[in-house]
Write a protein that holds these residues in place. Structure first.
Motif, short mmCIF file in Angstrom:
data_model
loop_
_atom_site.label_atom_id
_atom_site.label_comp_id
_atom_site.label_asym_id
_atom_site.label_seq_id
_atom_site.Cartn_x
_atom_site.Cartn_y
_atom_site.Cartn_z
N LYS B 253 64.03 36.90 48.37
CA LYS B 253 64.43 38.07 47.58
C LYS B 253 63.69 39.34 47.96
N GLU B 254 62.40 39.19 48.28
CA GLU B 254 61.62 40.39 48.57
C GLU B 254 61.69 40.76 50.05
N ASP B 255 61.68 39.73 50.87
CA ASP B 255 61.58 40.02 52.30
C ASP B 255 62.89 39.81 53.03
N GLY B 256 63.91 39.46 52.32
CA GLY B 256 65.23 39.31 52.92
C GLY B 256 65.36 38.16 53.91
N ALA B 257 64.46 37.20 53.82
CA ALA B 257 64.57 36.05 54.72
C ALA B 257 65.70 35.14 54.25
N GLU B 258 66.38 34.54 55.19
CA GLU B 258 67.49 33.68 54.79
C GLU B 258 67.02 32.24 54.61
N VAL B 259 66.49 31.96 53.44
CA VAL B 259 66.06 30.59 53.15
C VAL B 259 66.69 30.12 51.85
N ASP B 260 66.89 28.82 51.78
CA ASP B 260 67.42 28.23 50.56
C ASP B 260 66.24 27.85 49.68
N PHE B 261 66.02 28.58 48.60
CA PHE B 261 64.79 28.36 47.85
C PHE B 261 64.89 27.21 46.84
N SER B 262 65.98 26.49 46.85
CA SER B 262 65.99 25.28 46.01
C SER B 262 65.32 24.11 46.75
N ALA B 263 64.85 24.34 47.97
CA ALA B 263 64.04 23.32 48.66
C ALA B 263 62.73 23.19 47.90
N SER B 264 62.49 22.00 47.34
CA SER B 264 61.36 21.91 46.42
C SER B 264 60.27 20.96 46.87
N THR B 265 60.42 20.34 48.04
CA THR B 265 59.32 19.52 48.56
C THR B 265 58.78 20.18 49.82
N ILE B 266 57.59 19.73 50.23
CA ILE B 266 56.97 20.28 51.43
C ILE B 266 57.90 20.10 52.63
N SER B 267 58.48 18.90 52.75
CA SER B 267 59.28 18.65 53.96
C SER B 267 60.56 19.47 53.95
N ALA B 268 61.17 19.66 52.78
CA ALA B 268 62.38 20.47 52.71
C ALA B 268 62.05 21.94 53.02
N ALA B 269 60.92 22.39 52.49
CA ALA B 269 60.51 23.77 52.73
C ALA B 269 60.19 23.98 54.20
N ARG B 270 59.60 22.94 54.80
CA ARG B 270 59.25 23.02 56.22
C ARG B 270 60.51 23.21 57.05
N ARG B 271 61.54 22.43 56.68
CA ARG B 271 62.82 22.56 57.40
C ARG B 271 63.37 23.98 57.30
N GLU B 272 63.31 24.52 56.09
CA GLU B 272 63.82 25.87 55.88
C GLU B 272 63.05 26.88 56.75
N LEU B 273 61.73 26.72 56.76
CA LEU B 273 60.90 27.68 57.49
C LEU B 273 61.11 27.56 58.99
N LEU B 274 61.28 26.30 59.46
CA LEU B 274 61.50 26.10 60.90
C LEU B 274 62.83 26.74 61.31
N LYS B 275 63.82 26.59 60.45
CA LYS B 275 65.13 27.18 60.70
C LYS B 275 64.97 28.70 60.84
N LEU B 276 64.18 29.24 59.95
CA LEU B 276 63.93 30.67 59.92
C LEU B 276 63.27 31.13 61.23
N LEU B 277 62.27 30.34 61.67
CA LEU B 277 61.55 30.68 62.90
C LEU B 277 62.47 30.64 64.11
N LYS B 278 63.33 29.63 64.13
CA LYS B 278 64.23 29.48 65.29
C LYS B 278 65.24 30.61 65.34
N ASN B 279 65.68 31.05 64.17
CA ASN B 279 66.73 32.07 64.13
C ASN B 279 66.24 33.47 64.47
N ARG B 280 64.93 33.62 64.52
CA ARG B 280 64.41 34.96 64.77
C ARG B 280 64.74 35.46 66.17
#
Ligand SMILES: Nc1ncnc2c1ncn2[C@@H]1O[C@H](COP(=O)(O)OP(=O)(O)O)[C@@H](O)[C@H]1O
Ligand SMILES: [Mg+2]
Lengths: 255, 280
Positions: B253-280
């Protein structure tokens, strides 16, 4: 509670509690019945070394525990020592007033000494049992004895809930003293009253919760559990019997 | 299939406090379902109605599709199938002996002695308390007592095991060990696990399905993913997102990153963040 803790640390705790209680009682009865100084001394030293050397309980702790009843025994026995009479012939120490002598009589001194050694020997038998046998193990002996099961059941529950209520009262006490509840005698009395009242309330709640929990595990009016099995070995019985025979022989020689 | 279902369940305490207000919940067989809610949400009350300790004011409970009758004989049978681990282990452990306490439930099933002994050993092994066998109950730590309480239920081999706030009061290691144990019981033995918690951050790691309760009512339910998607609902009812989801939400919401914030475990969040890194 300290004694129970020591029992859990004793090396002899795994020996069948039935065997231990049997020989402890037999030895106690022998000491009381035979009333012989030498046998009293032998039993005392056996029990003492079983606790300290056999069980590995600290010598200092054991001495402290033995000193506890010793003061009562000596005070009680001292009262027996004193006699009054018309002559001071059969007295060891005496004060005479108007032909009436008050003092320690030879005979009563003898009785007193017998009383002391007998008491100490008997106490040492009981200490042997309690310092090497946890309460839980004693309960299992009681269950097999003539004591009705429901009495043992109640004893077990009381034993368990003493610790819970002790913890609760401790918590309340700490909470009160942290807010100066015991700063003066007056507030101390007041705080203690509140503590006791609360303890009743908590005990009631505890009983309710425990009942609910018991019910949900299928409680239907009887507390049934598996008895803990203790290793009983023939060797212990052989040692015990030989020991009693040994005492018997000494007694014959002493007479 | 649903092993336990409630329909419009209501319960009021004697003082008139309405602790459950038309609660309809379905617990699916063979999975772990968590009931999430703050203090006083009605979780404990709900659990106590499920195995007949509390008699609901209105509404129905179904076990395996069959309507639960609040009669003594029926409830006794039901309790053999539904085991409850209470929040405070001191409420449950009545015996001064760990071993005897664990054997209690199995003895009440009137099993042969050999069977009881082997079940007790098995349960102790499973929860890792074989070394506590000869200890008196009062000498145990809180976490150890909790394990003994769990073992005392496992010996009954229930189909459903209900745990009231099993993680409350445990240290982080204790929580993860207990949750592993429950996972094992659920997966290996096929026992349905139902638990209550207010541990928002940890819940997604062990729950397959979540019911959110507030003030005696079911607020929402779904998989962790579904439940934590509706941020507004949670926030308006004094609940929050797991910390990790909150971080992703801020990133989104603040930084406009495209992540799904309903990821609620470490591994799900990791997936989201990796996706973000790759898409840059
Ligand atoms: N024995 C009781 N008597 C009266 N009210 C109760 C009792 N137990 C719980 N309550 C009330 O019922 C509501 C739900 O409590 P509970 O089921 O214990 O919530 P939770 O387990 O989610 O914290 C709370 O408001 C609580 O105050
Ligand atoms: Mg609760």
């Amino acid at each position: 509670m300290l004694i129970d803790k020591l029992a859990y640390r004793s090396r002899l705790r795994y020996i069948s509690p039935a065997v231990k209680s049997f020989y402890a009682f037999v030895c106690m009865i022998i000491c009381i019945a035979l009333d012989c100084h030498i046998i009293n001394a032998i039993v005392f030293f056996t029990m003492f070394s079983l606790i300290v050397i056999g069980g590995g309980t600290k010598l200092k702790t054991v001495i402290n525990i033995f000193l506890l009843p010793l003061s009562f025994i000596i005070l009680g026995a001292a009262a027996v020592c004193f006699t009054a009479g018309n002559t001071s012939n059969d007295m060891l120490l005496s004060i005479g007033v108007d032909g009436l002598y008050l003092g320690i009589g030879k005979q009563s001194f003898d009785v007193c000494m017998h009383l002391i050694t007998r008491c100490i020997a008997a106490v040492s038998c009981m200490y042997f049992l309690t310092l090497t046998t946890p309460m839980l193990a004693l309960f299992s002996v009681l269950r097999k004895s003539i004591v009705p099961d429901f009495v043992v059941e109640i004893m077990e529950l009381i034993y368990r809930y003493i610790f819970i209520l002790y913890d609760i009262s401790n918590q309340i006490y700490i909470a009160q003293s942290a807010r100066l509840g015991y700063a003066s005698i007056k507030t101390g009395y007041k705080s203690m009253g509140i503590l006791i009242a609360n303890l009743f309330a908590r005990a009631y709640r505890q009983a309710e919760m425990s009942y609910v929990a018991l019910e949900s595990r299928g409680y239907e009016g009887e507390i049934n559990t598996i008895d803990i099995e203790y290793k009983s070995s023939k060797a212990y019985h052989i040692i015990g019997v030989v020991y009693i025979i040994f005492i018997g022989i000494i007694w014959i020689h002493c007479r | 299939m649903n092993i336990i279902e409630t329909k419009n369940l209501c319960y009021s305490y004697d003082d008139g406090k309405e602790a459950l207000n038309s609660v309809s919940i379905s617990f699916e067989k063979g999975i772990t379902t968590a009931v999430l809610g703050g203090n006083g949400a009605g979780k404990s009350t709900l659990f106590l109605t499920l195995n007949g300790i509390l008699n609901p004011t209105s509404g129905e409970v179904f076990y395996n599709g069959e309507k639960v009758q609040y009669k003594k004989a029926y409830i006794n049978e039901l309790r053999k199938k539904i085991g409850i681990v209470f929040q405070n282990p001191d409420d449950q452990l009545f015996s001064a002996s760990v071993y005897q306490d664990i054997s209690f439930g199995a003895t009440n099933l009137k099993l042969p002695k050999d069977e009881i002994i082997s079940r007790v050993d098995e349960a102790m092994k499973k929860v890792g308390i074989l070394h506590l066998r000869d200890k008196p109950t009062h000498a145990l730590s809180f976490g150890q007592k909790k394990r003994v309480a769990v073992a005392g239920i496992l010996v009954m081999r229930p189909e459903v095991i209900i745990l009231d706030e099993p993680t409350a009061g445990l240290d982080p290691m204790g929580v993860s060990e207990l949750m592993h144990l429950l996972e094992k019981i659920c997966k290996e033995d096929g026992v349905t696990v139902i638990l209550s918690t207010h541990d928002i951050d940890g819940i997604s790691n062990y729950a397959n399905y979540i019911y959110v309760m507030n003030d005696g009512e079911v607020l929402t339910h779904g998989t962790p993913h579904q439940v934590f998607s509706d941020v507004e609902l949670l926030r308006s009812n004094n609940l929050r997102l797991p910390r990790i989801s909150h971080l992703l939400e801020i990133l989104s919401k603040e930084d406009g990153a495209e992540v799904d914030f309903s990821a609620s475990t470490i591994s799900a969040a990791r997936r989201e963040l990796l996706k973000l890194l790759k898409n840059r």
